[in-house]
Design a protein around this motif. Structure first.
Motif, mmCIF file in Angstrom:
data_model
loop_
_atom_site.group_PDB
_atom_site.id
_atom_site.type_symbol
_atom_site.label_atom_id
_atom_site.label_comp_id
_atom_site.label_asym_id
_atom_site.label_seq_id
_atom_site.Cartn_x
_atom_site.Cartn_y
_atom_site.Cartn_z
ATOM 1 N N GLY A 1 1.136 4.148 -2.907
ATOM 2 C CA GLY A 1 0.970 5.555 -2.534
ATOM 3 C C GLY A 1 2.133 6.411 -3.011
ATOM 4 N N SER B 1 3.280 8.275 2.646
ATOM 5 C CA SER B 1 3.442 6.929 2.079
ATOM 6 C C SER B 1 4.821 6.377 2.401
ATOM 7 N N GLU C 1 -8.994 4.354 -4.716
ATOM 8 C CA GLU C 1 -8.559 3.213 -3.915
ATOM 9 C C GLU C 1 -8.619 1.955 -4.774
ATOM 10 N N ASN C 2 -7.575 1.144 -4.687
ATOM 11 C CA ASN C 2 -7.560 -0.119 -5.415
ATOM 12 C C ASN C 2 -8.549 -1.087 -4.797
ATOM 13 N N VAL D 1 -3.457 2.454 -3.755
ATOM 14 C CA VAL D 1 -4.115 3.548 -4.443
ATOM 15 C C VAL D 1 -3.606 3.610 -5.876
ATOM 16 N N SER D 2 -4.449 4.080 -6.762
ATOM 17 C CA SER D 2 -4.033 4.287 -8.144
ATOM 18 C C SER D 2 -4.381 5.714 -8.549
ATOM 19 N N PHE E 1 -7.232 10.381 -7.769
ATOM 20 C CA PHE E 1 -6.815 9.209 -7.003
ATOM 21 C C PHE E 1 -8.009 8.302 -6.766
ATOM 22 N N GLN F 1 1.536 13.681 0.658
ATOM 23 C CA GLN F 1 1.109 12.302 0.404
ATOM 24 C C GLN F 1 2.318 11.394 0.213
ATOM 25 N N SER G 1 0.831 -1.208 0.000
ATOM 26 C CA SER G 1 0.000 0.000 0.000
ATOM 27 C C SER G 1 0.859 1.249 0.000
#
Length: 108
Positions: free
Chosen positions: A12, A89, A44-45, A52-53, A42, A85, A8
């Motif tokens: 990120g 991450s 969420e996968n 995140v994608s 953005f 961000q 994750s």
């Protein structure tokens, strides 16, 4: 659990890097006539919690004689958010790395 957090965190990092690059591209083209910046989004996968994608809405050129549509204040603010961000991450990756090290040491 630690491997999922590591994954994750890495997604990120990648998403924040791409968004920051997108914002830098828009700022670099602030003087380009007809330039329309891309907008980073953005998501969420799936399944939830796996990262995140990011996607960018394609840019279209405005009329050649039109000024650039880049808003410097917006892009500067976005850059600061993307930097935060990225840093958060990186902290997730660091914490996951420490947890993995602890698990390996416990088993040894």
């Amino acid at each position: 659990m630690a491997i999922a957090a590591l994954s994750s965190g890495v997604t990120g990092l990648n998403a924040a890097e791409r968004a920051l690059g997108n914002s830098a591209h828009a700022i670099a083209n602030i003087g380009t006539q007809g330039f329309q910046p891309q907008q980073a989004t953005f998501a969420e996968n799936t399944p939830a919690g796996t990262g995140v994608s990011i996607s960018t809405r394609g840019q279209e050129l405005l009329k050649v004689d039109a000024p650039s549509a880049t808003n410097l204040a917006t892009e500067t603010t976005n850059s600061l958010v993307y930097k935060a961000q990225f840093n958060l991450s990186a902290k997730v990756v660091q914490a996951a790395d420490q947890n993995i090290g602890t698990l390996i040491n416990i088993k040894a």
